[in-house]
Enzyme design. Structure first.
Site, PDB file in Angstrom:
ATOM      1  N   ASP A 266       0.853  -1.185   0.000  1.00  0.00           N
ATOM      2  CA  ASP A 266       0.000   0.000   0.000  1.00  0.00           C
ATOM      3  C   ASP A 266       0.890   1.237   0.000  1.00  0.00           C
ATOM      4  O   ASP A 266       1.895   1.293   0.700  1.00  0.00           O
ATOM      5  CB  ASP A 266      -0.908  -0.016   1.241  1.00  0.00           C
TER       6      ASP A 266
ATOM      7  N   ASP B 218      -8.394  -6.376   1.722  1.00  0.00           N
ATOM      8  CA  ASP B 218      -7.442  -6.373   2.832  1.00  0.00           C
ATOM      9  C   ASP B 218      -7.993  -5.494   3.945  1.00  0.00           C
ATOM     10  O   ASP B 218      -8.723  -4.541   3.697  1.00  0.00           O
ATOM     11  CB  ASP B 218      -6.080  -5.830   2.387  1.00  0.00           C
TER      12      ASP B 218
END
Length: 368
Positions: free
Chosen positions: A80, A268
């Protein structure tokens, strides 16, 4: 690289979709190790550049063999970019940093120095860490932010996405990773809050730039904690079905089920592992393979391990669960561990919740 609605072929293995990826924010899923994760069927992990660049730091990660070598995880890792974390840190605590068109400057409480994260640096770091999927730096918002803030977010996200794409291609050339079978994937993030026209503007601009996949950007819940199902559905409809979409931050079991039905393939969230450590365990009310046909959220329950009714319960958490915890331990024993403060509880509870979610997404896999 091969993409389809069923799988992604990545540098460190094939990712069958849909897939739930635990958050290993600092390079670790709390309370468990890589062998544990493999044991319960986890296919891939999400790690976070915003945090990793602070702890343990980029030079240390490099010395330890990148994020795969450091963590002992041989399978795919998504990194990320840190856009959401910047939103959380700076927009809610302005004294910790500043977000401008150039990038993000931040100094978390207790940090010895200021950090600077630009679109270019975010891509550089993710590639240097060895990510299988790189995510563009974006300007995250909450759905309740003002229209002005949403417009600024979309415009900035598009500009940053262009810079990320340019830097990504530059880095691939320098690192000699241009071969389709060798290179990682790059995902753009669709922002726009709760404004359909801004979601459309952002999606169209990102599609024109061209990415391997896309993510739903922004906080996926409203102020009451309810899933923004209509906006998630609309945003998915803006991206052609041949591209995989990542529902960033979606991790509640029912939210995953709803988003899979909408066409999202990657999920996620830290919620399932945090729930586990807090004694909130997910329990099947039916065989997992029936879940795709469920019409409401009554297919699972949340068991609160501290409830007194569990003291002498000699049954497993769920008769339908295939996890190693349910195969060996009783509810009563797990309660005993939790009430006694035994760290073993955190490991077993985390394994159970993660295995639950792996069974959930596998209910949609063909031939598995």
């Amino acid at each position: 690289m091969t993409e389809s609605s069923q799988h992604l072929n990545l540098l460190h293995g094939t990712l069958n979709l849909p897939a739930f990826l635990p958050d290993a924010t600092y390079g670790v899923v709390r309370a468990v190790d890589s062998a544990d994760l493999e044991r319960v069927g986890v296919q891939a992990l999400v790690m976070n550049v915003f945090h990793l660049m602070q702890k343990p730091g980029s030079s240390t990660i490099g010395a330890l063999g990148g994020i795969h070598g450091m963590s002992g995880w041989k399978h795919p890792i998504v990194t990320d970019s840190g856009g959401f974390q910047a939103y959380s840190l700076i927009r809610q605590n302005p004294r910790f940093g500043k977000l401008t068109d150039q990038g993000i400057r931040f100094k978390p409480e207790g940090a010895e120095r200021e950090f600077h994260l630009t679109p270019e640096k975010s891509v550089q770091l993710q590639l240097s860490y060895g990510a299988d999927i790189v995510i563009c730096l974006d300007d995250c918002t909450h759905v309740d932010d003002s229209l002005e803030a949403q417009i600024t977010s979309v415009e900035r996200t598009i500009r940053w996405a262009k810079r990320c794409k340019v830097e990504f291609e530059k880095q691939l050339k320098q690192r000699k990773l241009q071969d389709e079978l060798l290179r990682p994937l790059l995902f753009g993030v669709v922002q726009g809050g709760g404004e359909p026209h801004l979601r459309k503007q952002c999606a169209e601009a990102l599609l024109e730039i061209g990415f391997d996949g896309y993510g739903y950007g922004g906080y996926p819940l409203d102020k009451n904690g309810k899933l923004l199902i209509e906006m998630l559905s609309y945003t998915r409809s803006l991206i052609p079905s041949e591209y995989p979409m990542h529902a960033l931050g979606v991790g509640h079991p029912e939210s995953i089920r709803q988003c899979v039905k909408l066409g999202y393939g990657i999920f996620d969230c830290a919620l399932p592992t945090r729930d586990a450590r807090s004694g909130r365990l997910y329990v099947w009310r039916m065989e997992p393979h029936f879940v795709p046909f469920a019409t409401d959220n009554k297919w699972f329950d949340t068991l609160y391990i501290d409830d007194e009714k569990h003291i002498k319960d000699n049954r497993p958490l769920s008769e339908y669960c295939a996890c190693p915890v349910c195969a060996r331990y009783s509810v009563g024993y797990l309660r005993h561990l939790h009430k006694s403060g035994e760290t073993l509880f955190f490991r077993l509870a985390t394994l159970h919740n993660l295995c639950f979610l792996q069974q959930l997404v596998r209910a949609w896999h063909k031939g598995i």
